[in-house]
Design a protein around this motif. Structure first.
Motif, short mmCIF file in Angstrom:
data_model
loop_
_atom_site.label_atom_id
_atom_site.label_comp_id
_atom_site.label_asym_id
_atom_site.label_seq_id
_atom_site.Cartn_x
_atom_site.Cartn_y
_atom_site.Cartn_z
N GLY A 96 0.89 -1.12 0.11
CA GLY A 96 0.10 0.05 -0.08
C GLY A 96 0.70 1.25 -0.09
N CYS A 97 0.35 2.35 0.60
CA CYS A 97 0.94 3.86 0.73
C CYS A 97 1.54 3.98 1.84
CB CYS A 97 -0.08 4.63 0.35
SG CYS A 97 -0.97 4.66 -1.17
N TYR A 98 3.01 4.41 1.93
CA TYR A 98 3.44 4.80 3.01
C TYR A 98 3.43 6.27 3.31
CZ TYR A 98 6.56 0.69 3.07
OH TYR A 98 6.96 -0.75 3.09
N ASP A 99 3.50 7.01 2.25
CA ASP A 99 2.92 8.38 2.34
C ASP A 99 1.81 8.50 1.31
OD1 ASP A 99 5.33 8.94 3.80
OD2 ASP A 99 6.70 9.64 1.92
N TYR A 100 0.91 9.33 1.72
CA TYR A 100 -0.25 9.42 1.02
C TYR A 100 -1.18 10.54 1.12
CZ TYR A 100 -2.75 8.09 5.45
OH TYR A 100 -2.88 8.22 6.67
N VAL A 101 -2.09 10.89 0.11
CA VAL A 101 -2.80 11.87 0.15
C VAL A 101 -4.33 11.48 0.24
CG1 VAL A 101 -3.95 13.86 -1.27
CG2 VAL A 101 -1.41 13.74 -1.12
N ILE A 103 -8.26 12.73 -0.30
CA ILE A 103 -9.18 13.75 -0.70
C ILE A 103 -10.50 13.08 -0.26
CG2 ILE A 103 -10.04 14.98 -2.73
CD1 ILE A 103 -7.41 14.12 -4.27
N TYR A 104 -11.27 14.29 0.41
CA TYR A 104 -12.59 14.19 0.67
C TYR A 104 -13.52 15.28 0.03
CZ TYR A 104 -10.94 11.68 4.58
OH TYR A 104 -10.02 10.76 5.51
N ASP A 105 -14.70 14.85 -0.51
CA ASP A 105 -15.78 15.55 -1.03
C ASP A 105 -16.68 15.85 0.10
OD1 ASP A 105 -18.00 16.48 -2.77
OD2 ASP A 105 -17.72 15.20 -3.95
N GLY A 106 -16.77 16.70 0.77
CA GLY A 106 -17.57 16.97 1.83
C GLY A 106 -17.13 15.98 2.78
N ARG A 107 -17.88 15.00 3.46
CA ARG A 107 -17.56 14.08 4.45
C ARG A 107 -17.06 12.94 3.84
NH1 ARG A 107 -19.36 15.24 9.93
NH2 ARG A 107 -20.38 17.36 9.74
N GLU A 108 -17.54 12.55 2.43
CA GLU A 108 -17.15 11.26 1.75
C GLU A 108 -15.52 11.29 1.29
OE1 GLU A 108 -19.36 8.68 1.29
OE2 GLU A 108 -20.53 9.88 2.84
N ILE A 109 -14.83 10.23 1.49
CA ILE A 109 -13.57 10.01 1.00
C ILE A 109 -13.50 9.60 -0.50
CG2 ILE A 109 -13.26 7.76 1.73
CD1 ILE A 109 -10.36 8.51 2.22
N VAL A 110 -12.90 10.58 -1.33
CA VAL A 110 -12.98 10.13 -2.86
C VAL A 110 -11.88 9.25 -3.10
CG1 VAL A 110 -12.41 11.30 -5.10
CG2 VAL A 110 -13.64 12.44 -3.51
N GLY A 111 -10.84 9.31 -2.52
CA GLY A 111 -9.59 8.09 -2.61
C GLY A 111 -8.44 8.46 -1.74
N THR A 112 -7.54 7.64 -1.93
CA THR A 112 -6.34 7.64 -0.99
C THR A 112 -5.07 7.40 -2.10
OG1 THR A 112 -7.09 6.93 0.84
CG2 THR A 112 -4.78 6.60 0.73
N TYR A 113 -4.03 8.24 -2.44
CA TYR A 113 -3.16 8.16 -3.49
C TYR A 113 -1.93 8.42 -2.87
CZ TYR A 113 -7.79 9.42 -5.53
OH TYR A 113 -9.18 9.60 -6.05
N CYS A 114 -0.98 7.81 -3.59
CA CYS A 114 0.26 7.80 -3.59
C CYS A 114 1.24 7.26 -4.69
CB CYS A 114 0.82 6.87 -2.16
SG CYS A 114 0.42 4.95 -2.55
N GLY A 115 2.53 7.28 -4.77
CA GLY A 115 3.44 6.95 -5.78
C GLY A 115 3.10 8.10 -6.67
N THR A 116 3.00 7.81 -7.94
CA THR A 116 2.82 8.71 -9.14
C THR A 116 1.39 8.63 -9.64
OG1 THR A 116 3.64 7.14 -10.73
CG2 THR A 116 5.20 8.88 -9.68
N ASP A 117 0.50 8.01 -8.97
CA ASP A 117 -0.86 7.74 -9.50
C ASP A 117 -1.59 9.29 -8.88
OD1 ASP A 117 -0.31 5.23 -10.12
OD2 ASP A 117 -0.87 4.50 -8.09
#
Length: 180
Positions: A96-101, A103-117
């Motif tokens: 998985g991700c060690y460092d990540y971003v 993103i939330y749309d209101g209270r809903e999580i849009v996704g978790t992103y790391c690497g070059t994705d």
């Protein structure tokens, strides 16, 4: 009034009332400032209608052990969020991700992103939160995103028709001139 408080840890406010006398209550405001060891910003509330945001240290590497959140307030208007650069430490195929971003749309999580994705462009009318979390090992350049809040531009309003304060038929300002 109580004095202003500055703290580096959580503050708890407790409000207690009894049943005897009612009053108007109180109002307070607060600011949470995230700062890095070097004194730079680590997340903030974004109120402008347009902006470009980079992770701390960008385009050089970000620091270890960060937990930063940027919040975009749109006031019900459409917000568009687009990442133009994105390089974070990836945990590898199985871990998985060690460092990540996140993103939330209101209270809903849009996704978790790391690497070059690179996260996809997000368009919403809810507030948007971008949360960066880093671990204690490898650091990367981080990210750059821009946002736009579609606040309508002020529209031209024609001046109202000039009217007279004289009553109609008074002979002044009532319109047509009559010759007798």
């Amino acid at each position: 009034m109580p004095p202003a408080i500055t703290a580096t840890q959580d503050i708890h406010i407790r409000f207690v009332t009894d049943e005897l006398i009612s009053g108007p209550g109180f109002q307070f405001s607060y600011i949470v400032q995230h700062e890095l060891a070097g004194g730079g910003p680590c997340g903030t509330h974004l109120h402008d209608s347009y902006g470009v945001v980079t992770s701390p240290g960008y385009p050089d590497s970000y620091q270890s052990n960060m937990d930063c959140t940027w919040t975009i307030h749109g006031g019900g208007y459409e917000i568009t969020l687009t990442f133009t650069d994105f390089v974070l430490e990836n945990g590898g195929y199985y871990s998985g991700c060690y460092d990540y971003v996140e993103i939330y749309d209101g209270r809903e999580i849009v996704g978790t992103y790391c690497g070059t994705d690179t996260p996809p462009t997000l368009t919403t009318t809810k507030d948007v939160r971008i949360k960066l979390v880093t671990d204690s090992s490898l650091q990367r350049p981080g990210f750059r995103f821009h946002y736009r809040v579609a606040v309508p531009s002020s529209t031209f309003k024609p001046e109202p028709e000039k009217t007279t304060m004289k009553p109609e038929g008074s002979g002044e300002g009532s319109g047509d001139d009559f010759i007798f």
